[in-house]
Motif scaffolding. Structure first.
Motif, short mmCIF file in Angstrom:
data_model
loop_
_atom_site.label_atom_id
_atom_site.label_comp_id
_atom_site.label_asym_id
_atom_site.label_seq_id
_atom_site.Cartn_x
_atom_site.Cartn_y
_atom_site.Cartn_z
N ASN A 51 1.65 -16.79 2.13
CA ASN A 51 2.67 -17.79 1.81
C ASN A 51 2.79 -18.00 0.31
OD1 ASN A 51 3.30 -18.16 4.49
ND2 ASN A 51 1.91 -19.89 4.73
N LYS A 53 2.67 -15.82 -1.89
CA LYS A 53 3.40 -14.69 -2.46
C LYS A 53 4.91 -14.78 -2.17
CE LYS A 53 -0.34 -11.40 -2.58
NZ LYS A 53 -0.47 -11.42 -4.00
N SER A 54 5.36 -15.91 -1.64
CA SER A 54 6.77 -16.04 -1.27
C SER A 54 7.70 -15.92 -2.47
CB SER A 54 7.01 -17.35 -0.53
OG SER A 54 6.70 -18.45 -1.37
N ASP A 55 7.19 -16.17 -3.69
CA ASP A 55 8.02 -16.00 -4.88
C ASP A 55 8.19 -14.52 -5.24
OD1 ASP A 55 8.20 -18.73 -5.08
OD2 ASP A 55 6.58 -18.90 -6.55
N TRP A 57 8.08 -11.97 -2.81
CA TRP A 57 8.60 -11.21 -1.68
C TRP A 57 9.74 -11.93 -1.00
CZ3 TRP A 57 6.83 -6.56 -1.80
CH2 TRP A 57 5.54 -6.30 -2.22
N TYR A 132 9.24 -6.63 3.66
CA TYR A 132 9.65 -7.37 2.46
C TYR A 132 10.30 -6.46 1.42
CZ TYR A 132 6.12 -10.64 4.23
OH TYR A 132 5.38 -11.47 5.01
#
Length: 135
Positions: A51, A53-55, A57, A132
């Protein structure tokens, strides 16, 4: 003397197991492997790390793969992900409920990826796959 050696060995094994650096998630609920350009062979990540790494992917596709257990038989599932033209698949996460007998994924860096999972005899397949791209 033999009993003492066995107890000592078991105590040492228990100490090693408790000191092992395992992912923070409860492994009985499964685990997630992330494949990307930094870890092309994959690495186990926690859901919190994924979560965070949401920036980096943008999810472009997600699927749940389910095949019920059949006593003494292996289950097989293959899924093909095809991105829109011009979109490159840079990351892939696969969540497993149990460690599969065999798992294959095609290389990243194109507009499609293939994921195949084979269970151990008598096991089910219950996996979530997310594909992604970079922003």
């Amino acid at each position: 003397m033999r009993t003492f050696i066995i107890i000592t060995v078991l105590s040492a094994l228990a100490a090693c197991y408790s000191a092992a650096d395992l992912p923070s998630e409860d492994m009985s609920r499964g685990y997630t492997v992330l494949y990307d350009d930094m870890s092309p062979e994959g690495r186990i990540v926690s859901s919190a790390e994924l979560n965070s790494k949401s920036d980096f992917w943008i999810p472009i596709s997600e699927a749940s793969l389910v095949a019920p257990a059949v006593a003494g038989q292996r289950q097989y599932i293959t899924k093909v992900f095809q991105a829109a033209p011009g979109v490159i698949i840079n990351g892939l996460s696969v969540t497993y409920s149990k460690t599969p007998a065999y798992s294959y994924r095609s290389p990243l860096g194109s507009d499609s990826v293939i994921v195949s999972i084979t269970s151990h005899p008598g096991d089910e397949i219950f996996s979530k796959i997310t594909v992604y791209r970079r922003p």
